[in-house]
Motif scaffolding. Structure first.
Motif, mmCIF file in Angstrom:
data_model
loop_
_atom_site.group_PDB
_atom_site.id
_atom_site.type_symbol
_atom_site.label_atom_id
_atom_site.label_comp_id
_atom_site.label_asym_id
_atom_site.label_seq_id
_atom_site.Cartn_x
_atom_site.Cartn_y
_atom_site.Cartn_z
ATOM 1 N N THR A 73 0.835 -1.199 0.000
ATOM 2 C CA THR A 73 0.000 0.000 0.000
ATOM 3 C C THR A 73 0.877 1.259 0.000
ATOM 4 O OG1 THR A 73 -0.105 -0.105 2.417
ATOM 5 C CG2 THR A 73 -1.887 -1.159 1.191
ATOM 6 N N PRO A 74 0.342 2.378 -0.510
ATOM 7 C CA PRO A 74 1.145 3.617 -0.612
ATOM 8 C C PRO A 74 1.754 4.069 0.704
ATOM 9 C CG PRO A 74 -0.836 3.818 -1.929
ATOM 10 C CD PRO A 74 -0.971 2.532 -1.160
ATOM 11 N N GLY A 131 5.381 4.238 -0.607
ATOM 12 C CA GLY A 131 5.637 5.587 -1.105
ATOM 13 C C GLY A 131 5.150 5.794 -2.523
ATOM 14 N N LEU A 132 4.522 4.777 -3.125
ATOM 15 C CA LEU A 132 3.984 4.897 -4.476
ATOM 16 C C LEU A 132 2.598 5.521 -4.434
ATOM 17 C CD1 LEU A 132 5.024 1.351 -5.793
ATOM 18 C CD2 LEU A 132 6.267 3.520 -6.088
ATOM 19 N N GLU A 133 2.061 5.877 -5.606
ATOM 20 C CA GLU A 133 0.741 6.486 -5.666
ATOM 21 C C GLU A 133 -0.382 5.448 -5.586
ATOM 22 O OE1 GLU A 133 0.318 8.985 -9.039
ATOM 23 O OE2 GLU A 133 1.865 10.420 -8.404
ATOM 24 N N ASP A 134 -0.114 4.215 -6.074
ATOM 25 C CA ASP A 134 -1.147 3.182 -6.129
ATOM 26 C C ASP A 134 -0.710 1.937 -5.362
ATOM 27 O OD1 ASP A 134 -2.882 4.671 -7.896
ATOM 28 O OD2 ASP A 134 -1.423 4.234 -9.494
ATOM 29 N N ASN A 165 3.432 -9.401 -3.193
ATOM 30 C CA ASN A 165 4.679 -10.047 -3.605
ATOM 31 C C ASN A 165 5.422 -9.250 -4.672
ATOM 32 O OD1 ASN A 165 2.785 -10.467 -5.583
ATOM 33 N ND2 ASN A 165 3.087 -12.676 -5.762
ATOM 34 N N SER A 166 5.063 -7.984 -4.842
ATOM 35 C CA SER A 166 5.769 -7.115 -5.776
ATOM 36 C C SER A 166 7.155 -6.767 -5.231
ATOM 37 C CB SER A 166 4.953 -5.840 -6.006
ATOM 38 O OG SER A 166 5.747 -4.842 -6.606
ATOM 39 N N GLU A 167 8.055 -6.415 -6.120
ATOM 40 C CA GLU A 167 9.401 -6.002 -5.691
ATOM 41 C C GLU A 167 9.353 -4.702 -4.900
ATOM 42 O OE1 GLU A 167 11.986 -4.508 -8.864
ATOM 43 O OE2 GLU A 167 10.268 -4.670 -10.236
ATOM 44 N N TYR A 168 8.239 -3.961 -5.016
ATOM 45 C CA TYR A 168 8.114 -2.688 -4.305
ATOM 46 C C TYR A 168 7.450 -2.850 -2.930
ATOM 47 C CZ TYR A 168 9.047 -0.945 -8.995
ATOM 48 O OH TYR A 168 9.622 -0.715 -10.224
#
Length: 310
Positions: A164-165, A169-172, A177-180
């Motif tokens: 989650t943002p 720190g992302l917008e969406d 299991n994402s690299e982010y």
């Protein structure tokens, strides 16, 4: 004097005839040890902007090694059999707990995994049966029963993956299991379940020499589930309570199915050593008012020693 003697003789004669026609009575106690596997899920939906329901949260427990011990009792009066059993869960580690959240439809953005320990739990069973002997070696036994299982699990501190943002720190949102996605330690989860049900069905029993064999089948028209999960946190965390009732799911007649089989060996002193395996499968129950659902399955292996008291 003769009348008194005649009355006494009549009394003892009647008592002898009556005693010969009394139903046979037997009573036994049965210490038990068992291993259960309990798999369940509770769901939280929202229907605000999604008429068919969007899954928001799901809690899954996979407790495949619940050790328990307890005592059973069996009273037989003629053809009628009354049985009860009470088993208590041992306070040991028993599996895993998974907490998942969907903030975007179809995308799991958060997943936490915890080791699970039994805090407390019990099983209670009460049954009434009628033993119809078909032959000297085989019986058909209709039965009605009440079964309740209570579980208190402690999901100890685990790991969570957040997409989650607030954490990335992302917008969406991104998948867990994402690299982010961000990995971090989290507080635990306490889970409480109480499941009650009535069953109707039958047993088939056979015997050959000192060995006996049995098969059971049950269906339940009534199922009631109470569940509470406590997500721990610095400020006490938060609670979520849910209740599912079979009568609110009018699209079907039966809600749980219990079947299994076993075998035993009877010794010369009429005591017996018994083993059995059972499966308990429940339909998924929905509560549209609270926007929740619950489903579970359970598998049991049990060893018992029946001690004939009378």
């Amino acid at each position: 004097m003769k009348k008194r003697l005649l009355l006494i003789l009549l009394f003892f004669s009647a008592a002898e005839v009556f005693s010969k026609n009394l139903p046979e009575v037997s009573f036994s106690l049965e210490p038990k040890v068992g291993l259960s596997s309990f798999f369940g899920s509770d769901y939280l939906y929202t229907y605000l902007f999604y008429p068919e329901g969007k899954l928001n949260s799901r809690l899954d427990w996979k407790c495949d090694k619940i050790l328990k011990t307890g005592l059973g009792a069996r009273l037989k009066i003629g053809y009628f059999v009354f049985e009860s059993a009470w088993l208590v869960n041992l306070p040991l580690e028993c599996g895993k707990l998974y907490d998942s959240d969907w903030f975007t439809e179809g995308m799991k953005s958060s997943l936490s995994i915890h080791d699970v320990k039994n805090k407390f739990g019990y099983d209670f069973l009460g049954e009434i049966k009628v033993d119809f002997p078909i032959t000297d070696y085989f019986s058909f036994i209709p039965a009605v029963s009440f079964f309740q299982m209570h579980s208190e699990f402690e999901g100890q501190k685990g790991l969570v993956w957040k997409g989650t943002p607030k954490f990335t720190g992302l917008e969406d949102n991104v998948p867990w299991n994402s690299e982010y996605a961000v990995e971090k330690k989290v507080y635990g989860i306490e889970l409480y379940n109480r499941i009650s049900m009535f069953f109707a069905g039958f047993d088939l029993e056979g015997k050959s020499g000192n060995f006996n064999f049995n098969f059971k089948a049950r269906i339940s028209p009534f199922l009631h589930i109470q569940s509470l999960d406590h997500h721990l946190g610095k400020d006490g965390g938060n609670y979520f309570e849910m209740e599912q009732k079979s009568r609110e799911n009018k699209d079907r007649l039966f809600f749980a199915y219990n079947f299994g089989g076993g075998a035993g060996f009877t010794f010369k002193n009429k005591n017996s050593l018994n083993v059995k395996m059972e499966a308990l499968l429940a339909e998924k129950l929905f509560d549209e008012e609270r926007e929740t659902a619950f489903e579970f399955s359970r598998y049991d292996f049990e060893i018992s020693y029946s001690i004939k008291v009378k």
